[in-house]
Design a protein around this motif. Sequence first.
Motif, PDB file in Angstrom:
ATOM      1  N   GLY A  24      36.180  50.350  48.048  1.00 26.49           N
ATOM      2  CA  GLY A  24      35.593  49.546  46.974  1.00 26.49           C
ATOM      3  C   GLY A  24      36.585  48.735  46.166  1.00 26.49           C
ATOM      4  N   ALA A  25      37.838  48.715  46.591  1.00 25.00           N
ATOM      5  CA  ALA A  25      38.856  47.978  45.832  1.00 25.00           C
ATOM      6  C   ALA A  25      38.513  46.494  45.735  1.00 25.00           C
ATOM      7  CB  ALA A  25      40.219  48.144  46.501  1.00 25.00           C
ATOM      8  N   ILE A  26      38.760  45.949  44.563  1.00 27.00           N
ATOM      9  CA  ILE A  26      38.692  44.493  44.398  1.00 27.00           C
ATOM     10  C   ILE A  26      40.099  44.001  44.677  1.00 27.00           C
ATOM     11  CG2 ILE A  26      38.312  42.599  42.768  1.00 27.00           C
ATOM     12  CD1 ILE A  26      36.352  44.535  41.310  1.00 27.00           C
ATOM     13  N   MET A  27      40.288  43.367  45.837  1.00 23.07           N
ATOM     14  CA  MET A  27      41.640  43.129  46.329  1.00 23.07           C
ATOM     15  C   MET A  27      42.268  41.853  45.767  1.00 23.07           C
ATOM     16  SD  MET A  27      41.212  44.559  50.169  1.00 23.07           S
ATOM     17  CE  MET A  27      42.817  43.924  50.636  1.00 23.07           C
ATOM     18  N   SER A  28      42.423  41.845  44.458  1.00 22.61           N
ATOM     19  CA  SER A  28      43.039  40.676  43.829  1.00 22.61           C
ATOM     20  C   SER A  28      44.498  40.958  43.464  1.00 22.61           C
ATOM     21  CB  SER A  28      42.246  40.292  42.575  1.00 22.61           C
ATOM     22  OG  SER A  28      42.159  41.396  41.707  1.00 22.61           O
ATOM     23  N   GLY A  29      45.034  42.056  43.942  1.00 17.64           N
ATOM     24  CA  GLY A  29      46.422  42.413  43.640  1.00 17.64           C
ATOM     25  C   GLY A  29      47.353  42.088  44.790  1.00 17.64           C
ATOM     26  N   SER A  30      48.275  43.003  45.061  1.00 18.85           N
ATOM     27  CA  SER A  30      49.307  42.701  46.057  1.00 18.85           C
ATOM     28  C   SER A  30      48.958  43.186  47.459  1.00 18.85           C
ATOM     29  CB  SER A  30      50.643  43.309  45.615  1.00 18.85           C
ATOM     30  OG  SER A  30      50.498  44.715  45.526  1.00 18.85           O
ATOM     31  N   SER A  31      47.991  44.074  47.584  1.00 17.96           N
ATOM     32  CA  SER A  31      47.688  44.539  48.937  1.00 17.96           C
ATOM     33  C   SER A  31      46.885  43.475  49.672  1.00 17.96           C
ATOM     34  CB  SER A  31      46.978  45.894  48.929  1.00 17.96           C
ATOM     35  OG  SER A  31      45.782  45.810  48.235  1.00 17.96           O
ATOM     36  N   VAL A  32      47.253  43.268  50.919  1.00 16.58           N
ATOM     37  CA  VAL A  32      46.824  42.086  51.652  1.00 16.58           C
ATOM     38  C   VAL A  32      45.638  42.372  52.561  1.00 16.58           C
ATOM     39  CG1 VAL A  32      47.593  40.562  53.505  1.00 16.58           C
ATOM     40  CG2 VAL A  32      49.056  40.952  51.544  1.00 16.58           C
ATOM     41  N   GLU A  33      45.518  43.637  52.993  1.00 14.60           N
ATOM     42  CA  GLU A  33      44.458  43.937  53.943  1.00 14.60           C
ATOM     43  C   GLU A  33      43.999  45.367  53.759  1.00 14.60           C
ATOM     44  OE1 GLU A  33      45.327  43.000  58.044  1.00 14.60           O
ATOM     45  OE2 GLU A  33      43.178  43.041  58.472  1.00 14.60           O
TER      46      GLU A  33
END
Lengths: 323, 323, 323
Positions: A82-91
């Motif tokens: 459920g992460a909102i991937m607006s940080g540093s993780s790419v995939e």
Amino acid sequence: MKQFISVHDVKNINALVEKALMYKADPFKDRTLGADKRIGLLFLNPSLRTRLSTQVAASNLGMEAIVFNVDKEGWALEFEEGAIMSGSSVEHIKDAAPILGSYFDILCIRTFPSLKNREDDYSELYISQFIKYCGVPVISLESATLHPLQSLTDIVTITEELQKSKIKNQKSKPKIVLTWAPHVKALPQCVANSFAQWINAWGEADFVITHPEDYELSEQFTKGATIILNQDEALKDADFVYVKNWSTYKDYGKIYENDPRWMLTEEKLKLTNNAKVMHCLPVRRNVELSDEVLDSVNSIVTQQAGNRVWAAQSVISEILRTL
Amino acid sequence: MKQFISVHDVKNINALVEKALMYKADPFKDRTLGADKRIGLLFLNPSLRTRLSTQVAASNLGMEAIVFNVDKEGWALEFEEGAIMSGSSVEHIKDAAPILGSYFDILCIRTFPSLKNREDDYSELYISQFIKYCGVPVISLESATLHPLQSLTDIVTITEELQKSKIKNQKSKPKIVLTWAPHVKALPQCVANSFAQWINAWGEADFVITHPEDYELSEQFTKGATIILNQDEALKDADFVYVKNWSTYKDYGKIYENDPRWMLTEEKLKLTNNAKVMHCLPVRRNVELSDEVLDSVNSIVTQQAGNRVWAAQSVISEILRTL
Amino acid sequence: MKQFISVHDVKNINALVEKALMYKADPFKDRTLGADKRIGLLFLNPSLRTRLSTQVAASNLGMEAIVFNVDKEGWALEFEEGAIMSGSSVEHIKDAAPILGSYFDILCIRTFPSLKNREDDYSELYISQFIKYCGVPVISLESATLHPLQSLTDIVTITEELQKSKIKNQKSKPKIVLTWAPHVKALPQCVANSFAQWINAWGEADFVITHPEDYELSEQFTKGATIILNQDEALKDADFVYVKNWSTYKDYGKIYENDPRWMLTEEKLKLTNNAKVMHCLPVRRNVELSDEVLDSVNSIVTQQAGNRVWAAQSVISEILRTL
């Protein structure tokens, strides 16, 4: 065998050990077993022995091994649902894992603990998510809490030594001591946890663990072993001494002390039954073990590391047979 | 051949050269010679040509090559005997080398000089320790002071050119000039040392070395060559000009000057006997050599770099025959 | 096929697609086609799917693939003609490329745009110089402006889906919508440019592109597509929705807005004809697409990424036949 994550995936430890020794005697015995099959090796942190021995093992079985250093060549993976991937993780692992599963027949992965949050590390989130989503058999090349290929190698090496000396040593069970040693960095508990888990499951040794106060390991792995806080007492009459540092488990990931008196020296070795000395490597010389011990005939660390190939080959071959 | 560290490991340079040219004509001639054998390529610093050409050479012989970038994928190695490893180095060469020796049949290693302490660099501690402890034949992919695979390649390339032009050129011996060139960084003396050592041992050339004052190389390698400090005079009637920068040897590892008049230009080339121009690459264009020279028919740098494969294949095949 | 840089290198898209699907059905059909041939994979920036799928594709054809991460293992390359190389770049492409061409039969290269200077990026200097100097067939693994292996994969995946559903869907042409999506970083236009170029050349779809104002792509790629700035309107009755972020083309390489209303959600999907959802990955979950969409049966992103192998295999096999 459908996966190799812990000792619980193994029905018969001795059968797997014998198979490893069989490959040591005849490396190319099953040279076509892995034909047209591919094994992917993913590293989320660096490795020398594990990477090279697994590549060699796969190749002995006729398989192509492809290495991918996620940290160096790839990008940061996200493991949280459920992460909102607006940080540093790419995939997200949910997207990467099934694709890797479509490229490879078997996947190997090395993950690692944060040593910051015990619950997170001991939940084995990384490798569990990987297994959940990739859809092919997974072999652990070390996870946050365990290092099963190392432990299998360790029992292979102990078995080899016992077979060599079986005439001399008439005791029914060897005494094996796992001793904590000083180190300059906070290290995972993986190797110690896993060794304890395997030796307990194996059941063919008098098994003692010794460490300074506050360095207790999780009982889920040590249960069955005798814990002795006095190292000298623990080492008495040992046939095998396994030297390893780990950081604290209770007050998680800390270095409480680094008392050099815990280093394994010649002096300490005299307390044992001329014990064979083991270590998973890399070893900090003259911090964990003295040069004298490592360079003596008692040290079997090179033989032990060499056996990584045969342990890996044994495991891969078992999984290949289920494909 | 039991190892390949310097020209002293080679009984017959011309035989090795002819073998390289034989492989160039027929790359897959010995395609099963290395079957079931493995070659490990360890890099302590980066490489393009050396890595790829050695991989291709091994593969032509049916061997599996596995690359390990110690600096990127692994960890800092300790080389000092008796070190108390409480600092940043993670593993001693005494522990790492024999294990690599147990995984591979032949090991190749690239090390490099510090350019800070001449005695340390010229003791070749790194590669010597590696050879001492690994227990299998070692091929140098460049060490602190030498680059023997490059030098073998260089003689392969010179021989190839002489064979092409043997009707035109009736001189008994070609004139070969090794000339220093400017560069922006302090570079090792390896390529120059090694070229001098090999050309001297080969004995089939009039060999001249030219460099600015204070850029003398070690006499252990140059002995036998004519040293001329005036570049124009040195270049006169040269058949081959080998261009290479190196940092100072006496006041060790320094850049004393970077006089652009030492760059090899068209103008300079006119002084020669229409010489073929060589360089081991990578080359700083318009610093070491001008575009005009590199892009002219006189430049054989691409052919030379291509020959890296055949030199490596020749050496590996010789070592394979001793296993 | 002599190279694979853009759709212009392909005579018959559908034939190439059918070949990819043939390999998917029978991966080892041409297992000896690449025997004794080598393919070099050069990465100037990191890659997961592209690298692994190309390695697997080459291996299925019996070729050896050797990977070289220029950024990690090698050094900075110079691409400018006439450069005086006294700065940080270590080797000119004019010198490196022909040598790589001498080591390999086919070369694959991934380059990338600066996103700073549009004219430079759109001149495709890097890959053009590489092609000019290497002397062997080149396959683009993504360049500054295009990603042709991705686009071929996309059409393979669309074709596969159309074949599955051909009884249900009697429309003569599927409606395909390429929609811009928010992202946290400024990304290249490559995937979008290339998808537009290929779908237009393919000619078997009603093709719509939707994006916020100011996010127009270059007309050299989009010409033939219908551009609709209202996403809801564009999505109406779509059979396929391709989701992708790109940075601005006109005022080059900028992020003008990141309006989360452009994220593809379940709600938006209801506007479509129960569309299949595509993305080239890696995808920022809950930024570009919602978890609900990615985890739904509408998402074919895993199948799409899996097809990377067969697209690469199809292209490599075509080039092998010309060697």
